[in-house]
Design an enzyme around this catalytic site. Structure first.
Site, PDB file in Angstrom:
ATOM      1  N   GLU A  30      -4.919  19.380  16.466  1.00 15.43           N
ATOM      2  CA  GLU A  30      -6.163  19.095  15.753  1.00 15.43           C
ATOM      3  C   GLU A  30      -6.149  19.759  14.384  1.00 15.43           C
ATOM      4  O   GLU A  30      -5.716  20.903  14.225  1.00 15.43           O
ATOM      5  CB  GLU A  30      -7.338  19.625  16.578  1.00 15.43           C
ATOM      6  CG  GLU A  30      -8.683  19.545  15.907  1.00 15.43           C
ATOM      7  CD  GLU A  30      -9.776  20.228  16.708  1.00 15.43           C
ATOM      8  OE1 GLU A  30     -10.940  20.212  16.245  1.00 15.43           O
ATOM      9  OE2 GLU A  30      -9.470  20.767  17.793  1.00 15.43           O
ATOM     10  N   ASP A  74      -0.539  36.307  19.655  1.00 20.13           N
ATOM     11  CA  ASP A  74      -0.481  36.428  18.196  1.00 20.13           C
ATOM     12  C   ASP A  74      -1.854  36.217  17.568  1.00 20.13           C
ATOM     13  O   ASP A  74      -1.977  35.593  16.521  1.00 20.13           O
ATOM     14  CB  ASP A  74       0.527  35.426  17.621  1.00 20.13           C
ATOM     15  CG  ASP A  74       0.954  35.782  16.192  1.00 20.13           C
ATOM     16  OD1 ASP A  74       0.859  36.973  15.831  1.00 20.13           O
ATOM     17  OD2 ASP A  74       1.365  34.872  15.454  1.00 20.13           O
ATOM     18  N   LYS A  76      -4.843  36.944  15.333  1.00 17.83           N
ATOM     19  CA  LYS A  76      -5.037  37.658  14.073  1.00 17.83           C
ATOM     20  C   LYS A  76      -6.002  36.835  13.226  1.00 17.83           C
ATOM     21  O   LYS A  76      -6.238  35.640  13.511  1.00 17.83           O
ATOM     22  CB  LYS A  76      -3.706  37.841  13.336  1.00 17.83           C
ATOM     23  CG  LYS A  76      -2.957  36.544  13.056  1.00 17.83           C
ATOM     24  CD  LYS A  76      -1.575  36.818  12.489  1.00 17.83           C
ATOM     25  CE  LYS A  76      -0.785  35.513  12.320  1.00 17.83           C
ATOM     26  NZ  LYS A  76       0.598  35.775  11.853  1.00 17.83           N
ATOM     27  N   PRO A  77      -6.599  37.395  12.182  1.00 15.79           N
ATOM     28  CA  PRO A  77      -7.558  36.634  11.367  1.00 15.79           C
ATOM     29  C   PRO A  77      -6.979  35.349  10.781  1.00 15.79           C
ATOM     30  O   PRO A  77      -7.691  34.346  10.659  1.00 15.79           O
ATOM     31  CB  PRO A  77      -7.936  37.638  10.275  1.00 15.79           C
ATOM     32  CG  PRO A  77      -7.785  38.979  10.934  1.00 15.79           C
ATOM     33  CD  PRO A  77      -6.580  38.829  11.818  1.00 15.79           C
ATOM     34  N   ALA A  78      -5.693  35.363  10.434  1.00 13.69           N
ATOM     35  CA  ALA A  78      -5.089  34.163   9.861  1.00 13.69           C
ATOM     36  C   ALA A  78      -5.015  33.018  10.860  1.00 13.69           C
ATOM     37  O   ALA A  78      -4.833  31.863  10.468  1.00 13.69           O
ATOM     38  CB  ALA A  78      -3.688  34.483   9.332  1.00 13.69           C
ATOM     39  N   ASN A  79      -5.157  33.305  12.146  1.00 17.35           N
ATOM     40  CA  ASN A  79      -5.121  32.275  13.177  1.00 17.35           C
ATOM     41  C   ASN A  79      -6.513  31.904  13.673  1.00 17.35           C
ATOM     42  O   ASN A  79      -6.662  31.333  14.750  1.00 17.35           O
ATOM     43  CB  ASN A  79      -4.266  32.732  14.364  1.00 17.35           C
ATOM     44  CG  ASN A  79      -2.785  32.561  14.103  1.00 17.35           C
ATOM     45  OD1 ASN A  79      -2.390  31.785  13.238  1.00 17.35           O
ATOM     46  ND2 ASN A  79      -1.959  33.282  14.842  1.00 17.35           N
ATOM     47  N   ASP A  92      -2.892  28.259  17.241  1.00 19.20           N
ATOM     48  CA  ASP A  92      -1.557  28.747  17.607  1.00 19.20           C
ATOM     49  C   ASP A  92      -1.533  29.507  18.920  1.00 19.20           C
ATOM     50  O   ASP A  92      -0.879  30.557  19.026  1.00 19.20           O
ATOM     51  CB  ASP A  92      -0.968  29.621  16.486  1.00 19.20           C
ATOM     52  CG  ASP A  92      -0.663  28.798  15.248  1.00 19.20           C
ATOM     53  OD1 ASP A  92      -0.660  27.567  15.362  1.00 19.20           O
ATOM     54  OD2 ASP A  92      -0.434  29.390  14.190  1.00 19.20           O
TER      55      ASP A  92
END
Length: 386
Positions: A30, A74, A76-79, A92
């Site tokens: 998505e 994993d 984390k803020p980026a995910n 992820d």
């Protein structure tokens, strides 16, 4: 991939299919529109009510994944993607193990780096991202849901403070901070609800046996705080907790009070006791290490005590972290302590009514040992302290 595709939750980015092009395998996922949480935090700390709302959605997504046997590894803020309407998408899930790094260690940020192996190189299995890895991940040990609980605590604390929970100039320094250092609890903003402080401490216990068992435990606390239950009237009603020694002080005083209550057994003329020919000397000083003090301050004493006084009033047991979590025992008429054999991994100690046994929890079992230490006897399994 099929397990990931089966996860159906509004806060989890859906996996539509598994495709293959020549020798390349890939997932069709998505498209999550919006801004990632790392960019939002880069602008500064997130207000408490907004941060808890985001954290609640992340915990809800992790809870569904954990119930389906999926560990993110994993987080984390980026995910984490934030949509304009305030909704969250966690990306992820479980993919870190499948993605190989294409970089040198010197070029990587600890917040965006792939996971390193236990040897500190970029080769081998990927298990997470340095700044959000649990201590057991950093050591290359197998991980379970509790690694996600650790990462969740790092993300929530970073949202509230606007800075990394564990940081270093390199990946190696960051991993060392994860394994050795404590978070800067004094950096939490004024108005952080006490139960959120306790939640963060339970998530960020270095020994995974002391953490919440899965994200569902954290989600329950967030629901109660957001609803204003359990004494937290509103999100910003209570000042941030005091420094560590002040937080530990009430429990130290409670411990001394428990000792004082049994003091009347030995002192003539108190609580209606008859005069005695001699008065035993009690040493009421109990010196705790910094790590033991941190442990006392981190527990939620509504559900998990870390010390117990025997009903007979002559013995105290409490948790130590030296050489791994164990129980120390001390007679109240003696200044010395002894390590109780058979109590490795103990949490929540308590005495039997006749003071001859000490019960405690280990993983998901309730066990007991003789009051003087000895062989561990399992009472029942499938129980624990959440």
């Amino acid at each position: 991939a099929r397990v990931l595709a089966s996860l159906n939750h509004p806060a989890i980015a859906s996996v539509y299919s598994v495709e293959r092009e020549d020798s390349l395998h890939f997932l069709v996922m998505e498209l999550a529109a919006g801004e990632d949480l790392a960019k939002r935090i880069a602008r500064g700390p997130i207000p408490i009510d907004e941060a808890l709302g985001i954290a609640r959605q992340i915990a809800d997504a992790l809870e569904v994944a954990h119930e389906n046997g999926v560990v993110h590894r994993d987080l984390k803020p980026a995910n984490v993607m934030l949509a304009a309407d305030g909704s969250v998408k966690v990306l992820d899930f479980g993919l870190a193990k499948a993605i190989a790094p294409i970089a040198t260690e010197d070029s990587l940020s600890p917040t965006m780096s792939p996971t390193v192996t236990s040897t500190g190189t970029l080769a081998g299995t990927i298990l997470g991202t340095a700044a959000y890895m649990s201590p057991e991940q950093a050591k290359g040990h197998p991980v379970d849901r509790r690694a996600d609980v650790w990462a969740f605590g790092c993300v929530l604390l970073e949202m509230l403070t606007g800075r990394l929970t564990f940081a270093g100039d390199s990946i190696a320094e960051t991993l060392a901070a994860v394994m050795k250092e404590q978070p800067d609890w004094d950096s939490l903003p004024a108005g952080t609800p006490p139960r959120i402080v306790r939640l963060l401490r339970r998530c960020l216990v270095k020994d995974p046996r002391g953490r919440f068992r899965d994200a569902g435990d954290a989600r329950i606390v967030l629901d109660e705080v957001l609803a204003g239950d359990e004494g937290d009237s509103g999100i910003a009603a209570t000042p941030v907790s005091a420094p560590l020694w002040k937080r530990a002080l009430p429990w130290a005083l409670a411990l001394l009070l428990a000792v004082a209550l049994v003091f009347t057994r030995f002192v003539p003329g108190t609580a209606g006791s008859k005069p005695a020919p001699s008065v035993p000397t009690l040493d009421l000083s109990i010196v705790l290490s910094d790590e033991e003090t941190a442990t006392l301050a981190s527990y939620d004493y509504e559900v998990m005590p870390s010390f117990a006084v025997s009903p007979a009033g002559d013995r105290l047991v409490y948790t130590t972290l030296e050489g791994g979590r164990k129980l120390l025992s001390r007679r109240l008429d003696s200044p010395s302590t002894e390590l109780l054999r058979g109590t490795e991994g103990a949490s929540g100690p308590f005495f039997s009514r006749d003071s001859s046994w000490i019960g405690f929890f280990v993983d998901n079992a309730l066990v007991k040992v003789p009051a003087g230490g000895g062989a561990r006897i399992t009472i029942t399994e499938g129980v624990g302290i959440a």
